[in-house]
Design a protein around this motif. Structure first.
Motif, mmCIF file in Angstrom:
data_model
loop_
_atom_site.group_PDB
_atom_site.id
_atom_site.type_symbol
_atom_site.label_atom_id
_atom_site.label_comp_id
_atom_site.label_asym_id
_atom_site.label_seq_id
_atom_site.Cartn_x
_atom_site.Cartn_y
_atom_site.Cartn_z
ATOM 1 N N ILE A 1 0.846 -1.185 0.000
ATOM 2 C CA ILE A 1 0.000 0.000 0.000
ATOM 3 C C ILE A 1 0.888 1.244 0.000
ATOM 4 O O ILE A 1 1.777 1.387 0.831
ATOM 5 C CB ILE A 1 -0.931 0.007 1.232
ATOM 6 C CG1 ILE A 1 -1.780 -1.261 1.259
ATOM 7 C CG2 ILE A 1 -1.809 1.258 1.227
ATOM 8 C CD1 ILE A 1 -2.608 -1.495 0.027
ATOM 9 N N ASN B 1 -7.321 2.116 1.237
ATOM 10 C CA ASN B 1 -5.950 1.813 0.851
ATOM 11 C C ASN B 1 -5.781 2.017 -0.650
ATOM 12 O O ASN B 1 -6.650 1.631 -1.432
ATOM 13 C CB ASN B 1 -5.599 0.358 1.193
ATOM 14 C CG ASN B 1 -5.545 0.107 2.681
ATOM 15 O OD1 ASN B 1 -5.223 0.993 3.462
ATOM 16 N ND2 ASN B 1 -5.872 -1.113 3.085
ATOM 17 N N GLU C 1 -3.050 1.701 -4.101
ATOM 18 C CA GLU C 1 -1.804 1.305 -4.755
ATOM 19 C C GLU C 1 -1.942 1.538 -6.250
ATOM 20 O O GLU C 1 -2.904 1.065 -6.863
ATOM 21 C CB GLU C 1 -1.456 -0.169 -4.498
ATOM 22 C CG GLU C 1 -0.106 -0.535 -5.122
ATOM 23 C CD GLU C 1 0.221 -2.017 -5.106
ATOM 24 O OE1 GLU C 1 1.221 -2.403 -5.737
ATOM 25 O OE2 GLU C 1 -0.531 -2.789 -4.477
ATOM 26 N N ALA D 1 -3.508 -5.222 0.771
ATOM 27 C CA ALA D 1 -2.194 -5.330 1.405
ATOM 28 C C ALA D 1 -1.725 -6.782 1.417
ATOM 29 O O ALA D 1 -2.462 -7.671 1.850
ATOM 30 C CB ALA D 1 -2.232 -4.788 2.827
ATOM 31 N N THR E 1 3.019 -1.277 8.847
ATOM 32 C CA THR E 1 1.809 -1.543 8.077
ATOM 33 C C THR E 1 0.644 -0.708 8.597
ATOM 34 O O THR E 1 -0.134 -0.144 7.824
ATOM 35 C CB THR E 1 1.444 -3.035 8.139
ATOM 36 O OG1 THR E 1 2.517 -3.803 7.588
ATOM 37 C CG2 THR E 1 0.177 -3.329 7.364
ATOM 38 N N THR F 1 -1.515 2.147 6.182
ATOM 39 C CA THR F 1 -2.796 1.629 5.712
ATOM 40 C C THR F 1 -3.950 2.190 6.535
ATOM 41 O O THR F 1 -3.738 2.975 7.470
ATOM 42 C CB THR F 1 -2.837 0.094 5.799
ATOM 43 O OG1 THR F 1 -2.797 -0.288 7.187
ATOM 44 C CG2 THR F 1 -1.657 -0.531 5.072
#
Length: 218
Positions: free
Chosen positions: A6, A83, A85, A145, A167, A171
């Motif tokens: 992410i 999240n 990406e 993730a 993490t 996130t």
């Protein structure tokens, strides 16, 4: 294709119903805007969506009714974080595992422990048909993730994921509550391998039953 790492969090600033679903407007962090164009693919909570409009740092995505029903995007409201990406480029480091952005199923959170200095984890339950693909130390994409299964109870369909502080920082996992749905994408090669082995064993057993035991008598 995505890597399961992410890169940032987006904020839903609009969710407008349409004839075919919902148009989400998501405010992106500045460092995710470079080179973004209409038609580009972005994983939003692990769901591969297509950019349909760009207005500064606010990006629009159309999500059809089927996707809303099969993923947790149907639960998302204005003010929620998601999240994000960007799609992977040739030569990018794969820090997680290959993620397609095609959600396999959703899981329901049964336990959430994300505060304090102890173990940070989430536990979730999935429908029985998906338990055969989830096992100890296996890869999963949870809301996009790439994570590793830390504990697996296949009989009850419950699984635990441990989360490191890094993490949690990068996130939206801190917003999780018991009862929330999360998007689960099982690792593709794992799914193929399990399906092939299952079919092979089933065919072998069926063939043995068809032939039946041999009669040793003359």
């Amino acid at each position: 294709m995505f890597t399961g790492i992410i890169r940032g969090r987006g904020l839903i600033v609009a969710a407008d119903p349409q004839d075919t679903g919902t148009r989400f407007r998501i405010r992106f962090p500045d460092d995710l805007l470079g080179g973004l164009e209409t038609g580009a693919s972005v994983a939003v909570d692990g769901v591969c969506l297509t950019v349909v409009r760009i207005a500064g740092n606010e990006i629009d995505f159309d999500v059809v009714a089927g996707t809303l029903a099969l993923t947790n995007l149907g639960d998302r409201r204005v003010g929620d974080e998601v999240n994000l990406e960007r799609s992977a480029r040739l030569g990018d480091e794969v820090g997680g595992h290959h993620v397609s952005g095609h959600v396999s199923t959703t899981g329901v959170l049964t336990s959430v422990e994300l505060e304090g200095s102890g173990s940070h984890h989430i536990e979730f339950q999935v429908d029985p048909e998906w338990t055969r693909y989830i096992f100890l130390r296996g890869f999963l994409a949870v809301d996009g993730a790439s994570l590793t299964v830390a504990e697996a109870d296949s009989e009850r369909g419950r699984f635990r994921i441990n989360l490191i502080p890094e993490t949690l920082r990068n996130t939206c996992f801190r917003r999780y509550r018991v009862g929330d749905r999360v998007n689960i994408e099982v690792e593709h090669q794992t799914q193929v391998l399990v399906d092939v082995v299952t079919r092979t064993i089933s065919a072998a057993l069926a063939g043995r039953e068809t032939v039946g035991p041999r009669n040793a008598s003359p």
